[in-house]
Design a protein around this motif. Structure first.
Motif, PDB file in Angstrom:
ATOM      1  N   UNK B 125       0.850  -1.194   0.000  1.00  5.19           N
ATOM      2  CA  UNK B 125       0.000   0.000   0.000  1.00  5.19           C
ATOM      3  C   UNK B 125       0.885   1.244   0.000  1.00  5.19           C
ATOM      4  N   UNK B 126       1.959   1.182   0.782  1.00  8.73           N
ATOM      5  CA  UNK B 126       2.908   2.288   0.821  1.00  8.73           C
ATOM      6  C   UNK B 126       3.612   2.460  -0.516  1.00  8.73           C
ATOM      7  N   UNK B 127       4.122   1.362  -1.085  1.00  5.06           N
ATOM      8  CA  UNK B 127       4.825   1.483  -2.366  1.00  5.06           C
ATOM      9  C   UNK B 127       3.843   1.802  -3.485  1.00  5.06           C
ATOM     10  N   UNK B 128       2.582   1.425  -3.333  1.00  2.60           N
ATOM     11  CA  UNK B 128       1.520   1.808  -4.290  1.00  2.60           C
ATOM     12  C   UNK B 128       1.508   3.324  -4.455  1.00  2.60           C
ATOM     13  N   UNK B 129       1.547   4.053  -3.323  1.00  3.48           N
ATOM     14  CA  UNK B 129       1.598   5.512  -3.396  1.00  3.48           C
ATOM     15  C   UNK B 129       2.975   5.989  -3.835  1.00  3.48           C
ATOM     16  N   UNK B 130       4.006   5.337  -3.303  1.00  3.70           N
ATOM     17  CA  UNK B 130       5.370   5.789  -3.558  1.00  3.70           C
ATOM     18  C   UNK B 130       5.701   5.726  -5.046  1.00  3.70           C
ATOM     19  N   UNK B 131       5.452   4.574  -5.693  1.00  2.48           N
ATOM     20  CA  UNK B 131       5.822   4.414  -7.103  1.00  2.48           C
ATOM     21  C   UNK B 131       5.061   5.406  -7.977  1.00  2.48           C
ATOM     22  N   UNK B 132       3.735   5.472  -7.752  1.00  2.00           N
ATOM     23  CA  UNK B 132       2.927   6.377  -8.578  1.00  2.00           C
ATOM     24  C   UNK B 132       3.367   7.822  -8.319  1.00  2.00           C
ATOM     25  N   UNK B 133       3.658   8.117  -7.055  1.00  2.00           N
ATOM     26  CA  UNK B 133       4.063   9.471  -6.690  1.00  2.00           C
ATOM     27  C   UNK B 133       5.380   9.863  -7.338  1.00  2.00           C
ATOM     28  N   UNK B 134       6.351   8.953  -7.352  1.00  2.00           N
ATOM     29  CA  UNK B 134       7.627   9.269  -7.996  1.00  2.00           C
ATOM     30  C   UNK B 134       7.401   9.498  -9.498  1.00  2.00           C
ATOM     31  N   UNK B 135       6.547   8.671 -10.097  1.00  2.00           N
ATOM     32  CA  UNK B 135       6.265   8.840 -11.526  1.00  2.00           C
ATOM     33  C   UNK B 135       5.639  10.210 -11.775  1.00  2.00           C
ATOM     34  N   UNK B 136       4.707  10.617 -10.908  1.00  2.47           N
ATOM     35  CA  UNK B 136       4.067  11.932 -11.073  1.00  2.47           C
ATOM     36  C   UNK B 136       5.065  13.049 -10.826  1.00  2.47           C
ATOM     37  N   UNK B 137       5.914  12.858  -9.806  1.00  2.30           N
ATOM     38  CA  UNK B 137       6.901  13.880  -9.500  1.00  2.30           C
ATOM     39  C   UNK B 137       7.890  14.065 -10.638  1.00  2.30           C
ATOM     40  N   UNK B 138       8.360  12.936 -11.224  1.00  2.00           N
ATOM     41  CA  UNK B 138       9.324  13.012 -12.319  1.00  2.00           C
ATOM     42  C   UNK B 138       8.770  13.769 -13.510  1.00  2.00           C
ATOM     43  N   UNK B 139       7.476  13.538 -13.797  1.00  2.00           N
ATOM     44  CA  UNK B 139       6.906  14.134 -15.007  1.00  2.00           C
ATOM     45  C   UNK B 139       6.088  15.365 -14.686  1.00  2.00           C
ATOM     46  N   UNK B 140       6.014  15.760 -13.421  1.00  2.00           N
ATOM     47  CA  UNK B 140       5.101  16.834 -13.002  1.00  2.00           C
ATOM     48  C   UNK B 140       3.682  16.540 -13.468  1.00  2.00           C
ATOM     49  N   UNK B 141       3.371  15.278 -13.594  1.00  2.00           N
ATOM     50  CA  UNK B 141       2.027  14.857 -13.981  1.00  2.00           C
ATOM     51  C   UNK B 141       1.692  15.092 -15.426  1.00  2.00           C
ATOM     52  N   UNK B 142       2.449  15.955 -16.100  1.00  2.00           N
ATOM     53  CA  UNK B 142       1.993  16.430 -17.394  1.00  2.00           C
ATOM     54  C   UNK B 142       2.746  15.826 -18.569  1.00  2.00           C
ATOM     55  N   UNK B 143       4.027  15.472 -18.382  1.00  2.00           N
ATOM     56  CA  UNK B 143       4.812  15.025 -19.532  1.00  2.00           C
ATOM     57  C   UNK B 143       4.229  13.738 -20.088  1.00  2.00           C
ATOM     58  N   UNK B 144       4.027  13.721 -21.383  1.00  2.00           N
ATOM     59  CA  UNK B 144       3.494  12.540 -22.042  1.00  2.00           C
ATOM     60  C   UNK B 144       4.481  12.158 -23.139  1.00  2.00           C
ATOM     61  N   UNK B 145       5.238  11.099 -22.918  1.00  2.00           N
ATOM     62  CA  UNK B 145       6.240  10.704 -23.909  1.00  2.00           C
ATOM     63  C   UNK B 145       5.570   9.973 -25.057  1.00  2.00           C
ATOM     64  N   UNK B 146       5.680  10.528 -26.253  1.00  2.00           N
ATOM     65  CA  UNK B 146       5.131   9.842 -27.430  1.00  2.00           C
ATOM     66  C   UNK B 146       6.218   9.802 -28.491  1.00  2.00           C
ATOM     67  N   UNK B 147       5.828   9.478 -29.718  1.00  2.00           N
ATOM     68  CA  UNK B 147       6.776   9.498 -30.823  1.00  2.00           C
ATOM     69  C   UNK B 147       7.794   8.375 -30.740  1.00  2.00           C
ATOM     70  N   UNK B 148       7.329   7.176 -30.424  1.00  2.00           N
ATOM     71  CA  UNK B 148       8.231   6.040 -30.446  1.00  2.00           C
ATOM     72  C   UNK B 148       8.274   5.477 -31.864  1.00  2.00           C
TER      73      UNK B 148
END
Lengths: 323, 644
Positions: B125-148
């Motif tokens: 439950x803790x890592x559930x928040x932690x992993x998602x939170x780090x992902x949001x923090x890294x991208x500021x929630x907004x970055x959407x990587x496309x163009x693969x």
């Protein structure tokens, strides 16, 4: 005390640490207004979490509380809109919650279906049922007496606080000292032994689900009356918040252990962190990561006495010594 | 031991019966259901979920749980995208980076659960928040990587030999590995022993901590592989990848007969559970559209039917005793549901982003009005909550059903474009509305208002109310919501260019929840006393924010935002909410269906400059975009004229 209440101690020290940081960096956090707002915001989670503690102690779980919460709120609104006095509408909403709870309880206790399966089904069914019935529309044009249950904005929090404190202490005391409370622990720690000792374990399970349902209904009412309209999608994700608070507070999902006091501490920790981070000026984008970290730290502190932890600590110490 | 006990130790054969029943039922009810193509599409959509479910099976067999797998998908996806785009790694290296992150996350869970013996539920439950939170923090929630590159996207969108989805063999391999691990190895036996009794397993000289650590490590690893396939499938890497997948995966595992208390469960049981759910969902969409189109029944009857089947199959999972009843529920359902036979009429399929959202409910009223006026059949279906993958699934479904036109309110631009192109290749007219796909994936876009137009209207109102100078805060929806992030970007740009006196002090999430918007606003008012204006840009957030301002008695703070008129009327009349910005949603739904019908009847050519849309009159068309008009401002003077 330290030995038997290790989780409570661990969570309490995490809360204390957070409070110390806030006292230095953002003393405004402890203003009466802010604490009052925090209390009102976490009231629904607290009430449902107390009921959930009982369910978890019997070794079961209920993930349908969010849907029940939404339906009870809407029901209270529709009833008082149709002219029913607001206190009667509130009572009816609690009753409705109890009915849904006892439905879950009956399926679990008397038909032997795993509670996670039962409540997963009722969670979806109730939520979708509400969606079809309301088509997403909110309950509006409530009578003026609905907001604050006919009291004033300043009176209502005191009434809610009195009700909550009384209920919390009653459950905290009763769970440990009343025969029915001991029966809940017995059912959770060893159902077969409890049964052989003459306890009606099915009735115990059915009862805790019913109590949880009623508390969910009460939480829905106390939350709904803070506003003048009721959204039909309330309580999404409530079950996660509640279960998180309960397990952080020390109840084991395997059943048999858990105390209301621990749950209260779990609710306080989880409810206090979010606004605290805003007060400390942390960007919203990092908030969830920090919340997750705090949960991990709060429960890992409990493992300090564990041999593996000591090995890790001594390894870290020697690494520091070398550096 | 009889063959039945040997192969189906937990009564999984019940699921086989349910699965067969479902397939028979839906083949009869939904046209185009029982085809090879549909089968493969269904498996394609199940691969990511299937990977998580398969990885969770040994975890649950060993008496544990891992709630962090969905969040790990988000973190691995962001790592992959950042590795490829931000750090310019080669694709295999970026993939290795994602897998490494997955292993690291899995190892963290393993360390806390196996070494420190903390309860798995709370740790994950803790890592559930932690992993998602780090992902949001890294991208500021907004970055959407496309163009693969397309060679990579082939992994998630292509076909081997023209028929088999590329990811299917990968899935098969991993499943095979897990079957060997759980059912054909010493480690697997040890996991069952640990699930029955960890203490006993210890006395039997099983290295319990190491075995438990292994399954959590593997579940992190598999979650990262699922993330890579997810990116290839949808063509984008965002921090919200895999949201809610953990619950669906656990549902499949539990449905497949695995005991949540450990010691029981099989991989094939999980697979059966997975497919029983997948078939049910795909089939229900087909059945529901048929029901709405030809039987003219209300949703509610289908709902009862769905509920009966779903409840039936869930009960099956609980205990074998309930088998007969569940099958009974299935067959009872089919009696009340005669197979349709009606003459062919024009069918226009319209998809909202989320069905229950009041915004789209009001669009639906306009869509139905247009369908009645034009005498065409309207199929209105979509995800119950924002879900890009489900949108793709539905479009596939509609392609199989051969509807005449599809109009989609797009949740995920890159992800849906591939399948929309496929629809166009099959001769189906494709329109988008509310939010656009790639321009070459659709015929027309019904544009209600551009993101820039909305941002300008909002900042203009803010500037007017603050007198050109002052501080304000934004309450958004979810931090990773694409629409809101686009508006925020334009608002920031506008602040730099034109309204330099305004200062945006902070952005807070409301997760589209009125009560959370209320609490966030209460905190904001205390932390930033100089903020004189709240800009709430999610429909439920405006009334939530307004109520907080009213209860705080802060008459000096204004609230504006993007929302629906009805839920804001009390606050607009009280003077708490000054302005609500929106377009006429009913007209939007009307125009979407009207334009679809015109395109289907070949009355709207790609080069058109204008069209006649019934009661709306002349509508401008610019560069294959049908423009509804400028956003409307609702305030005290006009809000009572609107009812949605």
């Amino acid at each position: 005390m330290v030995k038997t209440h290790r989780r409570e101690m661990s969570v309490a020290s995490a809360i204390t640490a957070l409070a110390l940081v806030l006292a230095v960096a953002a003393p405004g956090y402890f203003s009466g207004e802010n604490l009052g707002d925090l209390f009102m915001a976490s009231l629904p989670v607290l009430l449902v979490a107390i009921g959930m503690t009982l369910v978890v102690v019997t070794g079961e779980i209920d993930i349908s509380v969010g849907s029940t919460f939404a339906i009870c709120g809407v029901a209270a609104g529709i009833l008082s809109k149709s002219g029913v006095p607001v206190w009667l509408a509130s009572a009816a909403a609690c009753l409705l919650g109890a009915v849904f709870g006892s439905l879950n309880g009956a399926l679990v206790a008397y038909l032997g279906i795993p509670s996670i399966v039962v409540t997963l089904a009722t969670m979806t069914a109730l939520r979708d049922g509400l969606r079809w019935a309301t088509e997403g529309a909110w309950v509006q044009d409530l009578p003026p007496a609905f907001q604050w249950l006919g009291l004033t904005q300043t009176e209502f929090p005191f009434v809610a606080a009195i009700v909550t404190v009384m209920l919390t202490s009653a459950f905290a005391w009763g769970l440990g000292h009343v025969a029915a409370g001991r029966a809940i622990y017995a059912t959770g720690s060893n159902p077969r032994a409890a049964r052989l000792a003459g306890l009606n374990t099915s009735a115990v399970k059915w009862m805790v689900f019913t109590v949880l349902g009623a508390l969910t209904g009460l939480a829905a009412v106390l939350n709904a009356v803070r506003f003048n309209q009721i959204p039909s999608n309330a309580g999404i994700g409530l079950e996660m918040k509640v279960i998180a608070s309960v397990v952080v507070g020390g109840a084991s999902v395997a059943g048999g252990t858990g105390r209301v006091m621990g749950t209260v501490l779990g609710v306080v920790l989880l409810a206090a962190v979010g606004p605290a981070l805003t007060f400390l000026g942390v960007s919203a984008y990092w908030e969830r990561a920090i919340q997750g970290g705090i949960i991990l730290v709060a429960i890992a502190a409990e493992g300090i006495r564990h041999p593996a932890y000591r090995r890790l600590a001594s390894a870290a110490a020697s690494a520091r010594a070398q550096a | 031991m009889s063959w039945r006990q040997r192969w189906f130790p937990n009564g999984e054969w019940v699921l086989l019966v349910v699965l067969a029943g479902e397939i028979l039922f839906f083949s009869a009810v939904a046209p185009g259901f029982f085809t090879l193509g549909n089968f493969f599409e269904m498996t394609r959509f199940s691969v990511e979920l299937g990977l998580l479910a398969v990885a969770l099976t040994p975890v649950i067999v060993a008496g544990g749980i891992d709630l962090s797998v969905g969040s790990m998908m988000g973190l691995a996806a962001v790592s992959f995208g950042a590795g490829y785009h931000a750090w310019h790694l080669a694709l295999p290296l970026a993939a290795a980076c994602a897998v490494l992150v997955g292993c690291a996350g899995g190892a963290l869970n393993a360390l806390l659960i196996a070494k420190l013996e903390l309860p798995a539920l709370i740790v994950t439950l803790g890592t559930f928040s932690l992993f998602r939170g780090v992902a949001e923090g890294m991208t500021q929630g907004a970055v959407n990587y496309t163009g693969f590159p397309s060679s990579f996207l082939f992994l998630g969108q292509g076909y081997l030999g023209g028929v088999i989805p590329t990811q299917l063999p990968v899935f098969g391999l991993i499943v095979a590995a897990y079957v060997v691990l759980l059912h054909r190895s010493v480690i697997g036996r040890a996991l069952y022993a640990i699930g029955f009794t960890a203490q006993g397993a210890r006395y039997a000289a099983i290295p319990v901590a190491r075995r438990i650590g292994l399954v959590y490590l593997l579940s992190g690893l598999v979650a990262s592989i699922a993330a890579i396939i997810y990116i290839a499938h949808l063509g984008q890497a965002r921090s919200d990848a895999g949201t809610g997948y953990e619950l669906d995966a656990i549902t499949a595992v539990v449905l497949g007969g695995t005991s949540v208390f450990g010691g029981r469960g099989t991989i094939w049981g999980t697979l059966l559970g997975l497919f029983a759910l997948a078939v049910l969902q795909t089939g229900l969409h087909g059945a529901r559209s048929v029901a709405e189109k030809e039987l003219q029944v209300k949703n509610s009857q289908v709902a009862v039917l769905c509920g009966a089947i779903l409840a039936g199959s869930l009960i099956v999972a609980g205990t074998n005793v309930w088998l007969l009843r569940a099958v009974g529920a299935g067959s009872r359902g089919s009696d009340g549901h005669p197979s349709p036979a009606a003459p062919r009429r024009t069918v226009i399929a319209v998809m909202p982003k989320a069905k229950g959202d009041p915004y789209f409910v009001s669009c639906r009223a306009g869509a139905e009005e247009a369908a009645r006026e034009l005498d065409v059949d309207l199929v209105w279906d979509g995800p119950t909550s924002l879900d890009a993958a489900k949108q793709n699934e539905l479009v596939e479904n509609w392609i199989t059903r051969k509807v005449d036109a599809i109009a989609v309110a797009v949740e995920n631009r890159a992800g849906i474009s591939t399948v929309l192109r496929k629809a166009r290749e099959r001769g189906i007219h494709v329109l988008t509305w509310d939010a656009d796909a790639e321009p070459d994936a659709r015929d027309f876009f019904v544009n209600q208002a551009t993101a820039e137009g909305i941002a300008n209207a909002l900042t203009g109102e803010a500037s007017r109310l603050l007198g050109g100078k002052g501080e304000f805060a934004i309450i958004t929806g979810a931090l990773s919501a694409a629409n809101q992030n686009e508006w925020i970007a334009f608002i920031k740009k506008r602040l730099e260019d034109t309204h330099v006196g305004l200062k945006l002090v902070t952005i807070r999430p409301s997760d589209d929840d009125r009560d959370k918007a209320f609490a966030e606003t209460q905190t904001l008012l205390k932390v930033y006393p100089s903020v004189k204006l709240m800009m709430a840009i999610s429909a439920p957030a405006v009334p939530g924010s307004a109520e907080a301002v009213r209860q705080a008695g802060r008459k000096d703070v204004s609230v504006i935002g993007l929302s629906l008129p009805n839920i804001n009327k009390p606050y607009v009349h009280d003077g708490v909410v000054q302005t609500v910005v929106l377009w006429n949603t009913r007209d939007l739904g009307y125009l979407a269906v009207y334009a679809s019908a015109l395109v289907t009847g070949n009355k709207l050519a790609p080069g058109a400059r204008a069209l006649q849309a019934g009661r709306l009159g002349q509508i401008e068309v610019r560069n294959r975009e049908i423009i509804l008009g400028a956003p409307m401002l609702f305030n005290r003077s006009n809000i009572d004229r609107f009812d949605f």
